[in-house]
Design a protein around this motif. Structure first.
Motif, PDB file in Angstrom:
ATOM      1  N   ALA A  74      43.950  41.737  40.753  1.00  0.00           N
ATOM      2  CA  ALA A  74      44.433  41.085  41.977  1.00  0.00           C
ATOM      3  C   ALA A  74      45.920  41.366  42.188  1.00  0.00           C
ATOM      4  CB  ALA A  74      44.173  39.579  41.919  1.00  0.00           C
ATOM      5  N   ILE A  75      46.694  41.288  41.110  1.00  0.00           N
ATOM      6  CA  ILE A  75      48.130  41.579  41.206  1.00  0.00           C
ATOM      7  C   ILE A  75      48.342  43.035  41.614  1.00  0.00           C
ATOM      8  CG2 ILE A  75      50.261  41.803  39.858  1.00  0.00           C
ATOM      9  CD1 ILE A  75      49.221  39.330  38.214  1.00  0.00           C
ATOM     10  N   GLY A  76      47.552  43.940  41.034  1.00  0.00           N
ATOM     11  CA  GLY A  76      47.640  45.350  41.393  1.00  0.00           C
ATOM     12  C   GLY A  76      47.311  45.597  42.861  1.00  0.00           C
ATOM     13  N   THR A  98      42.932  37.223  54.616  1.00  0.00           N
ATOM     14  CA  THR A  98      44.285  36.704  54.384  1.00  0.00           C
ATOM     15  C   THR A  98      44.786  36.057  55.678  1.00  0.00           C
ATOM     16  OG1 THR A  98      45.296  38.830  54.951  1.00  0.00           O
ATOM     17  CG2 THR A  98      44.888  38.417  52.622  1.00  0.00           C
ATOM     18  N   ARG A  99      45.681  35.116  55.493  1.00  0.00           N
ATOM     19  CA  ARG A  99      46.238  34.412  56.652  1.00  0.00           C
ATOM     20  C   ARG A  99      47.446  35.177  57.187  1.00  0.00           C
ATOM     21  NH1 ARG A  99      44.329  29.967  53.395  1.00  0.00           N
ATOM     22  NH2 ARG A  99      42.890  28.738  54.640  1.00  0.00           N
ATOM     23  N   GLU A 100      47.822  34.848  58.427  1.00  0.00           N
ATOM     24  CA  GLU A 100      48.947  35.533  59.069  1.00  0.00           C
ATOM     25  C   GLU A 100      50.221  35.482  58.234  1.00  0.00           C
ATOM     26  OE1 GLU A 100      50.439  34.908  63.195  1.00  0.00           O
ATOM     27  OE2 GLU A 100      48.277  34.871  63.626  1.00  0.00           O
ATOM     28  N   ALA A 104      49.431  37.057  48.468  1.00  0.00           N
ATOM     29  CA  ALA A 104      48.352  36.322  49.141  1.00  0.00           C
ATOM     30  C   ALA A 104      47.694  35.294  48.227  1.00  0.00           C
ATOM     31  CB  ALA A 104      47.310  37.301  49.656  1.00  0.00           C
ATOM     32  N   GLY A 105      47.025  34.345  48.867  1.00  0.00           N
ATOM     33  CA  GLY A 105      46.386  33.241  48.159  1.00  0.00           C
ATOM     34  C   GLY A 105      45.379  33.674  47.109  1.00  0.00           C
ATOM     35  N   TYR A 106      44.619  34.756  47.362  1.00  0.00           N
ATOM     36  CA  TYR A 106      43.626  35.175  46.376  1.00  0.00           C
ATOM     37  C   TYR A 106      44.284  35.608  45.064  1.00  0.00           C
ATOM     38  CZ  TYR A 106      44.413  40.222  46.851  1.00  0.00           C
ATOM     39  OH  TYR A 106      44.964  41.480  46.812  1.00  0.00           O
ATOM     40  N   GLY A 107      45.508  36.127  45.155  1.00  0.00           N
ATOM     41  CA  GLY A 107      46.242  36.508  43.942  1.00  0.00           C
ATOM     42  C   GLY A 107      46.616  35.287  43.133  1.00  0.00           C
ATOM     43  N   TYR A 108      47.140  34.255  43.819  1.00  0.00           N
ATOM     44  CA  TYR A 108      47.448  32.992  43.132  1.00  0.00           C
ATOM     45  C   TYR A 108      46.182  32.380  42.532  1.00  0.00           C
ATOM     46  CZ  TYR A 108      52.048  33.044  45.357  1.00  0.00           C
ATOM     47  OH  TYR A 108      53.315  33.376  45.753  1.00  0.00           O
ATOM     48  N   TYR A 109      45.094  32.496  43.265  1.00  0.00           N
ATOM     49  CA  TYR A 109      43.787  31.984  42.843  1.00  0.00           C
ATOM     50  C   TYR A 109      43.392  32.575  41.484  1.00  0.00           C
ATOM     51  CZ  TYR A 109      38.711  31.070  43.678  1.00  0.00           C
ATOM     52  OH  TYR A 109      37.398  30.658  43.614  1.00  0.00           O
ATOM     53  N   MET A 110      43.445  33.910  41.398  1.00  0.00           N
ATOM     54  CA  MET A 110      43.041  34.570  40.152  1.00  0.00           C
ATOM     55  C   MET A 110      44.030  34.302  39.021  1.00  0.00           C
ATOM     56  SD  MET A 110      40.100  35.725  40.524  1.00  0.00           S
ATOM     57  CE  MET A 110      40.112  36.159  38.801  1.00  0.00           C
ATOM     58  N   VAL A 111      45.307  34.269  39.347  1.00  0.00           N
ATOM     59  CA  VAL A 111      46.315  34.001  38.314  1.00  0.00           C
ATOM     60  C   VAL A 111      46.140  32.596  37.748  1.00  0.00           C
ATOM     61  CG1 VAL A 111      48.787  33.644  37.932  1.00  0.00           C
ATOM     62  CG2 VAL A 111      47.998  35.687  39.137  1.00  0.00           C
ATOM     63  N   SER A 112      45.956  31.601  38.611  1.00  0.00           N
ATOM     64  CA  SER A 112      45.839  30.220  38.115  1.00  0.00           C
ATOM     65  C   SER A 112      44.566  30.013  37.319  1.00  0.00           C
ATOM     66  CB  SER A 112      45.922  29.222  39.268  1.00  0.00           C
ATOM     67  OG  SER A 112      44.795  29.320  40.110  1.00  0.00           O
ATOM     68  N   MET A 113      43.472  30.599  37.761  1.00  0.00           N
ATOM     69  CA  MET A 113      42.227  30.484  36.987  1.00  0.00           C
ATOM     70  C   MET A 113      42.409  31.129  35.615  1.00  0.00           C
ATOM     71  SD  MET A 113      38.898  30.942  39.332  1.00  0.00           S
ATOM     72  CE  MET A 113      38.300  29.647  40.396  1.00  0.00           C
ATOM     73  N   VAL A 143      54.834  26.386  47.658  1.00  0.00           N
ATOM     74  CA  VAL A 143      53.995  26.741  46.508  1.00  0.00           C
ATOM     75  C   VAL A 143      52.528  26.624  46.928  1.00  0.00           C
ATOM     76  CG1 VAL A 143      53.414  26.221  44.115  1.00  0.00           C
ATOM     77  CG2 VAL A 143      55.772  25.909  44.925  1.00  0.00           C
ATOM     78  N   ASP A 144      51.785  27.686  46.772  1.00  0.00           N
ATOM     79  CA  ASP A 144      50.385  27.748  47.174  1.00  0.00           C
ATOM     80  C   ASP A 144      49.543  26.855  46.259  1.00  0.00           C
ATOM     81  OD1 ASP A 144      47.624  28.724  47.537  1.00  0.00           O
ATOM     82  OD2 ASP A 144      48.549  30.370  48.637  1.00  0.00           O
TER      83      ASP A 144
END
Length: 196
Positions: free
Chosen positions: A47-49, A68-70, A77-86, A173-174
């Protein structure tokens, strides 16, 4: 509205990672918690890549436009934070803490988003807060049933992360980053220091 529904469905699809872990023995996959941790690290790095390619190289796939949102056009993007936090909760905590924290993000967040008015307030309304708390407690209970305090603590962590907008200067912070981390941390503290 259609794009928002697609985002929520993709969000919920993260529960498939929890299902993978829970069904691994039954499916005889030989998936240990350490291997699951490695899988999560690989997914987070992926995701980071992808975000690096999108933001720095200019890679623009049609899926980015849909999911992704505007405001994410020129930021992580939120999906990156999503994968990092999980991944953070899987690496730092045992399954009984990490898995419900993952579900609170994958399932609880889209449900609370469905009852939200989408306004950017410092604290979301009572309906959103109660919804997130109840859903999070229900998701935590099967994993943390032996400690009702941990169930409540995890639900409070997820609710605060989802319901209170955290800001650092101009950066918001997302909650995709904070929901699992807050939930898992408070559950861990409740298990460690709460009454037996």
């Amino acid at each position: 509205m259609a794009d928002e529904l697609k985002r929520r469905l993709v969000h919920a699809s993260g529960s498939g990672l929890v299902a993978l872990w829970l069904l691994a023995d039954w499916l005889e996959l030989g998936l240990t918690w350490d291997l699951f941790r490695l899988l999560m690290v690989a997914l987070a790095l992926g995701a980071i890549g992808l975000e690096f390619l999108r933001l720095r190289v200019g890679l623009e796939w049609w899926i980015y436009e849909k999911l992704t949102r505007e405001y994410e056009a020129d930021q992580f993007a939120g999906y990156g934070y999503y994968m990092v936090s999980m991944t953070v909760v899987v690496v730092l905590f045992d399954p009984q803490i990490a898995l419900p924290a993952m579900l609170m993000l994958a399932i609880g967040d889209p449900i609370s988003g469905a009852v939200s008015d989408d306004s950017l307030r410092t604290v979301k309304g009572p309906t959103v807060l109660v919804t997130m708390f109840v859903v999070s407690a229900l998701l935590a209970a099967p994993f943390l049933w032996a400690s009702p305090l941990a169930v409540v603590a995890a639900a409070v962590g997820a609710t605060v992360a989802d319901g209170v907008t955290l800001r650092y200067r101009e950066f918001i912070v997302d909650d995709n980053l904070t929901i699992p981390i807050f939930a898992a941390t408070l559950a861990f503290l409740a298990l460690e220091f709460g009454p037996v």
